[in-house]
Scaffold this active site. Structure first.
Site, PDB file in Angstrom:
ATOM      1  N   ASP A  44       0.844  -1.203   0.000  1.00  9.88           N
ATOM      2  CA  ASP A  44       0.000   0.000   0.000  1.00  9.88           C
ATOM      3  C   ASP A  44       0.882   1.258   0.000  1.00  9.88           C
ATOM      4  O   ASP A  44       0.389   2.384  -0.008  1.00  9.88           O
ATOM      5  CB  ASP A  44      -1.022  -0.001   1.148  1.00  9.88           C
ATOM      6  N   SER A  45       2.217   1.046  -0.061  1.00  7.63           N
ATOM      7  CA  SER A  45       3.142   2.155  -0.335  1.00  7.63           C
ATOM      8  C   SER A  45       2.780   2.807  -1.664  1.00  7.63           C
ATOM      9  O   SER A  45       3.228   3.911  -1.963  1.00  7.63           O
ATOM     10  CB  SER A  45       4.591   1.661  -0.361  1.00  7.63           C
ATOM     11  N   ASP A  83      -0.722  -6.074   0.460  1.00  8.14           N
ATOM     12  CA  ASP A  83      -1.153  -5.494   1.732  1.00  8.14           C
ATOM     13  C   ASP A  83      -2.659  -5.502   1.846  1.00  8.14           C
ATOM     14  O   ASP A  83      -3.379  -5.224   0.872  1.00  8.14           O
ATOM     15  CB  ASP A  83      -0.702  -4.021   1.803  1.00  8.14           C
ATOM     16  N   GLU A 180       9.973  -4.077   9.869  1.00 15.72           N
ATOM     17  CA  GLU A 180      10.387  -2.798   9.276  1.00 15.72           C
ATOM     18  C   GLU A 180      11.024  -1.929  10.362  1.00 15.72           C
ATOM     19  O   GLU A 180      10.419  -1.696  11.424  1.00 15.72           O
ATOM     20  CB  GLU A 180       9.185  -2.067   8.644  1.00 15.72           C
TER      21      GLU A 180
HETATM   22  O1  KIV Z   1       3.696  -1.069   1.548  1.00 20.13           O
HETATM   23  C1  KIV Z   1       4.886  -1.412   1.423  1.00 20.13           C
HETATM   24  O2  KIV Z   1       5.517  -1.226   0.385  1.00 20.13           O
HETATM   25  C2  KIV Z   1       5.526  -2.072   2.551  1.00 20.13           C
HETATM   26  C3  KIV Z   1       7.017  -2.156   2.523  1.00 20.13           C
HETATM   27  C4  KIV Z   1       7.580  -0.970   3.207  1.00 20.13           C
HETATM   28  C5  KIV Z   1       7.511  -3.402   3.126  1.00 20.13           C
HETATM   29  O3  KIV Z   1       4.881  -2.461   3.470  1.00 20.13           O
END
Ligand code: KIV
Length: 251
Positions: A44-45, A83, A180
């Site tokens: 969800d980044s 995610d 993380e």
């Molecule tokens: O959403 C994402 O890209 C993540 C990474 C930081 C592991 O959770």
């Protein structure tokens, strides 16, 4: 546990490092597969690196589904983890129906940013035979202010808390843990203690594998974390950047 996580578990047992990156579209996913990255995260980044928002908080399930479908078109057999976005955590029913949409779109592992109060949800999903990865340490979905952006597990209390969470989730039957920004000694300890794969980001070198946000490692994210290495600096292709990243992880 499904076939994807069984393979990752075997890699842990054989002490072979696991590599992962995020991807949000078919082209990058295809190059990641060509570079032999072990699994892809549709994170969800995407709220930050694709949509340009300040955080991940408002990413919707429909947006996740759209990007998972794009990534799925780019790969033949690289497993996709995705995610469960924050908006899906309202209650078990919403979470489960969101998980089903995400799996239908092409993901095979669901990543959940874990809070103690969501243990019931994790148990519920495990009973429904969902393959779950729990994200501990710095959890972007729950960042309230810049003070929350720090290395976790530095104090005795915080280290014990993360270790206890990892232990509990391992015993409950989750298939993988993602750490993380966790103190590297704590990350090393957890990786040795639990029998499931532990994937790190900004948590030192001693986890069973590493994950990176793709746009950090090619140097184009707006805010690049200090622990991220730019694999495209002085190199000439995205492919060679991913290949070098993969080799670094395996070493
Ligand atoms: O959403 C994402 O890209 C993540 C990474 C930081 C592991 O959770």
């Amino acid at each position: 546990m499904n076939n994807a996580t069984k393979k990752l578990l075997l890699m842990k047992k054989r002490k072979k490092k696991i590599s992962s990156i995020t991807a949000y579209d078919a082209s990058f996913a295809r190059v990641a597969e060509q570079a032999n990255i072990d699994f892809i995260l549709v994170g969800d980044s995407l709220g930050m690196v694709i949509q340009g928002c300040d955080n991940t908080h408002k990413v919707t399930v429909e947006e996740m589904v759209y990007h998972i479908k794009c990534v799925e078109k780019g790969v033949k057999n690289t497993p996709i983890m995705a995610d469960l976005p924050r908006v899906a955590l309202k209650n078990k029913k919403t979470a489960y129906s969101s998980v089903k949409k995400i799996l239908k779109a092409g993901a095979s592992i669901i990543k959940i940013e874990y809070q103690d109060k969501s243990f019931g949800l994790i148990e519920y999903l495990l009973k429904k035979k969902i393959t779950v990865c729990c994200h501990l340490g710095l959890k972007p979905q729950f960042i309230k202010s810049s003070r929350d952006i720090k290395v976790h597990g530095k104090t005795n209390k915080s280290a014990k808390e993360i270790i206890a969470q990892a232990d509990l989730l391992n015993s409950a039957g989750v298939s993988m843990i993602l750490l993380e920004c966790v103190d590297s000694k704590v990350a090393k300890f957890i990786s040795k203690k639990v029998d499931i794969p532990v994937i790190g980001i900004g948590s030192g070198q001693h986890t069973d594998g590493q994950i990176s946000v793709l746009y950090d490692l090619i140097g184009i994210s707006k805010k690049i974390p200090s622990f991220a290495k730019n694999y495209l600096k002085n190199k000439n292709s995205v492919y060679s950047a991913l290949k070098n990243y993969n080799q670094d992880v395996k070493k």
